[in-house]
Design a protein around this motif. Sequence first.
Motif, PDB file in Angstrom:
ATOM      1  N   MET A  71       1.124  -0.920  -0.262  1.00 33.62           N
ATOM      2  CA  MET A  71      -0.292   0.216  -0.298  1.00 33.62           C
ATOM      3  C   MET A  71       1.178   1.640   0.288  1.00 33.62           C
ATOM      4  O   MET A  71       0.382   2.289   0.073  1.00 33.62           O
ATOM      5  N   CYS A  72       2.050   1.703   0.159  1.00 36.99           N
ATOM      6  CA  CYS A  72       3.251   2.242   0.275  1.00 36.99           C
ATOM      7  C   CYS A  72       4.310   2.148  -0.766  1.00 36.99           C
ATOM      8  O   CYS A  72       4.996   0.851  -0.707  1.00 36.99           O
ATOM      9  N   ASP A  73       4.772   2.835  -0.548  1.00 38.69           N
ATOM     10  CA  ASP A  73       6.332   3.106  -1.022  1.00 38.69           C
ATOM     11  C   ASP A  73       7.002   2.256  -0.006  1.00 38.69           C
ATOM     12  O   ASP A  73       7.789   1.635  -0.362  1.00 38.69           O
ATOM     13  N   THR A  74       6.892   2.357   1.245  1.00 39.78           N
ATOM     14  CA  THR A  74       7.770   2.047   2.520  1.00 39.78           C
ATOM     15  C   THR A  74       7.211   1.441   3.631  1.00 39.78           C
ATOM     16  O   THR A  74       6.276   2.570   3.546  1.00 39.78           O
ATOM     17  N   LEU A  75       7.338   0.987   4.095  1.00 39.34           N
ATOM     18  CA  LEU A  75       7.269  -0.239   5.360  1.00 39.34           C
ATOM     19  C   LEU A  75       7.843  -0.014   6.120  1.00 39.34           C
ATOM     20  O   LEU A  75       8.740  -0.951   5.652  1.00 39.34           O
ATOM     21  N   VAL A  76       7.562   0.506   7.065  1.00 40.35           N
ATOM     22  CA  VAL A  76       8.840  -0.134   8.456  1.00 40.35           C
ATOM     23  C   VAL A  76       8.162  -0.654   9.624  1.00 40.35           C
ATOM     24  O   VAL A  76       7.227  -0.116  10.012  1.00 40.35           O
ATOM     25  N   SER A  77       8.768  -1.668   9.256  1.00 38.47           N
ATOM     26  CA  SER A  77       7.785  -2.194  10.725  1.00 38.47           C
ATOM     27  C   SER A  77       8.686  -2.492  11.814  1.00 38.47           C
ATOM     28  O   SER A  77      10.114  -2.099  11.528  1.00 38.47           O
ATOM     29  N   THR A  78       8.607  -2.246  13.084  1.00 41.51           N
ATOM     30  CA  THR A  78       8.770  -1.962  14.577  1.00 41.51           C
ATOM     31  C   THR A  78       9.227  -2.884  15.158  1.00 41.51           C
ATOM     32  O   THR A  78       7.018  -3.393  15.337  1.00 41.51           O
ATOM     33  N   ASP A  79       9.228  -3.464  16.195  1.00 43.90           N
ATOM     34  CA  ASP A  79       8.963  -3.827  17.460  1.00 43.90           C
ATOM     35  C   ASP A  79       9.931  -4.558  18.169  1.00 43.90           C
ATOM     36  O   ASP A  79      11.323  -3.490  18.084  1.00 43.90           O
ATOM     37  N   ILE A  80      10.230  -5.174  19.872  1.00 43.17           N
ATOM     38  CA  ILE A  80      11.263  -5.057  20.450  1.00 43.17           C
ATOM     39  C   ILE A  80      12.340  -6.273  19.801  1.00 43.17           C
ATOM     40  O   ILE A  80      13.638  -6.252  20.526  1.00 43.17           O
ATOM     41  N   VAL A  81      11.875  -7.549  19.037  1.00 40.36           N
ATOM     42  CA  VAL A  81      13.144  -7.995  18.950  1.00 40.36           C
ATOM     43  C   VAL A  81      14.027  -7.356  17.766  1.00 40.36           C
ATOM     44  O   VAL A  81      14.209  -6.412  17.692  1.00 40.36           O
ATOM     45  N   ASP A  82      15.443  -8.732  17.464  1.00 37.87           N
ATOM     46  CA  ASP A  82      16.562  -7.813  17.233  1.00 37.87           C
ATOM     47  C   ASP A  82      16.146  -8.016  15.152  1.00 37.87           C
ATOM     48  O   ASP A  82      16.626  -6.929  14.638  1.00 37.87           O
ATOM     49  N   ASP A  83      15.051  -8.598  14.903  1.00 39.64           N
ATOM     50  CA  ASP A  83      15.113  -8.236  13.610  1.00 39.64           C
ATOM     51  C   ASP A  83      13.774  -9.422  12.914  1.00 39.64           C
ATOM     52  O   ASP A  83      13.846 -10.053  14.657  1.00 39.64           O
ATOM     53  N   LEU A  88       7.932   0.892  22.629  1.00 40.23           N
ATOM     54  CA  LEU A  88       7.294   1.673  22.790  1.00 40.23           C
ATOM     55  C   LEU A  88       6.916   2.563  23.273  1.00 40.23           C
ATOM     56  O   LEU A  88       6.847   3.660  23.711  1.00 40.23           O
ATOM     57  N   ALA A  89       7.959   1.645  25.155  1.00 42.65           N
ATOM     58  CA  ALA A  89       7.723   2.604  25.734  1.00 42.65           C
ATOM     59  C   ALA A  89       8.309   3.913  25.812  1.00 42.65           C
ATOM     60  O   ALA A  89       8.617   4.219  26.836  1.00 42.65           O
ATOM     61  N   SER A  90       9.409   3.745  24.804  1.00 41.52           N
ATOM     62  CA  SER A  90      10.564   4.889  24.797  1.00 41.52           C
ATOM     63  C   SER A  90       9.888   5.847  24.387  1.00 41.52           C
ATOM     64  O   SER A  90       9.864   5.885  22.509  1.00 41.52           O
ATOM     65  N   ASP A  96      12.212   6.717  20.472  1.00 39.37           N
ATOM     66  CA  ASP A  96      12.410   5.391  19.993  1.00 39.37           C
ATOM     67  C   ASP A  96      10.691   5.652  18.858  1.00 39.37           C
ATOM     68  O   ASP A  96      11.351   5.427  17.373  1.00 39.37           O
ATOM     69  N   MET A  97       9.895   6.265  19.374  1.00 38.36           N
ATOM     70  CA  MET A  97       8.702   6.317  18.238  1.00 38.36           C
ATOM     71  C   MET A  97       8.894   7.410  17.897  1.00 38.36           C
ATOM     72  O   MET A  97       8.709   7.170  16.704  1.00 38.36           O
ATOM     73  N   MET A  98       9.935   8.393  18.181  1.00 38.33           N
ATOM     74  CA  MET A  98       9.789   9.907  17.551  1.00 38.33           C
ATOM     75  C   MET A  98      10.665   9.542  16.405  1.00 38.33           C
ATOM     76  O   MET A  98      10.344  10.090  14.976  1.00 38.33           O
ATOM     77  N   ARG A  99      11.812   8.755  16.210  1.00 38.36           N
ATOM     78  CA  ARG A  99      12.541   7.943  15.351  1.00 38.36           C
ATOM     79  C   ARG A  99      11.776   7.273  14.286  1.00 38.36           C
ATOM     80  O   ARG A  99      11.694   7.466  12.885  1.00 38.36           O
ATOM     81  N   VAL A 100      11.305   6.228  14.644  1.00 38.82           N
ATOM     82  CA  VAL A 100      10.842   5.528  13.907  1.00 38.82           C
ATOM     83  C   VAL A 100       9.127   6.000  12.907  1.00 38.82           C
ATOM     84  O   VAL A 100       8.621   5.537  12.413  1.00 38.82           O
ATOM     85  N   LEU A 101       8.532   6.946  13.231  1.00 43.30           N
ATOM     86  CA  LEU A 101       7.156   7.675  12.593  1.00 43.30           C
ATOM     87  C   LEU A 101       7.764   8.423  12.208  1.00 43.30           C
ATOM     88  O   LEU A 101       7.535   9.488  11.446  1.00 43.30           O
ATOM     89  N   GLU A 102       9.166   9.308  12.090  1.00 44.43           N
ATOM     90  CA  GLU A 102       9.879  10.222  11.031  1.00 44.43           C
ATOM     91  C   GLU A 102       9.278   9.798   9.900  1.00 44.43           C
ATOM     92  O   GLU A 102       9.747   8.950   9.103  1.00 44.43           O
TER      93      GLU A 102
END
Length: 278
Positions: free
Chosen positions: A24-36, A51-53, A56-62
């Motif tokens: 649905m998009c040019d780039t999907l950024v998937s995020t979680d607390i696991v290493d990969d 999520l508690a940071s 971190d959320m500011m970084r991934v939502l940029e």
Amino acid sequence: MKKLVLTGAAGRLGSYLREPLAKMCDTLVSTDIVDDIGTLYDGETYAKGDLASLDDMMRVLEGADMVVHMGAYADEGPFEKLLGPNFVGAYNIWEAAYQRGLKRVVYGSSIHAVGMHPKTDFIDTEVRHRPDTFYGLAKCFAEDLGSMYWDKRGLESVHMRILSCAQVTNARALGSWLSYDDLIQLTQRSIETPVTGFSVVYGVSNNDRAPVDNSKASFLGYRPKDNAEQFADKILAETGPLDSQDKGHMCHGGPFASVELGNSGVATMNIVDDTKKI
């Protein structure tokens, strides 16, 4: 759409959303607390984040247009265990989305926000909050957070109040089942609908025995296709008489309505781990 973010990408539901969201998009950024999260789909990148940071959320939502927020501790537990990922995490998503100028948050809410309503009540999306657990209370918090950020800051949100998105293994699921295909459709409609404001929609398939009224969310264009009735003969043949005094049978929250606060609800359920693998 240029960029979508999916939290909880390593989870079972997240595993089914990654591929369709990437398309649905040019780039999907998937995020979680696991290493990969292993092999990535075309157009998908992975960013580890807590999520508690808020940082971190500011970084991934940029640079993102929208975020599909499915990340959480996905069970009942002591309040302190849910505080970071479920309560603070929801605030961090909404605050980061606001600061980064996102249009909308699509949130994986839950029937557990209203889980203590009796199943004999055909509840709609405007029924009052009646959480069955600390987990359900966190869903209430996020729904109210979304309402406030819409009223005060103009940030849209769609709250997908999922009933049960797992293989049908018990009598309750004949009404509460949300198939993975319908989950995908619901998420896509929540993203594509031009204007949503603050909205709540039940995440449930087109089940003959569905115990909720979704009519007030029809403007999203969500039209579920699957029906759990196909499993009814087998499930009911295997199910003994149900205790009408057990809140787990009588309330919308199912087993979560009957466990003691802080105790696992998932432990009492036969959930099949069919996480999608690439």
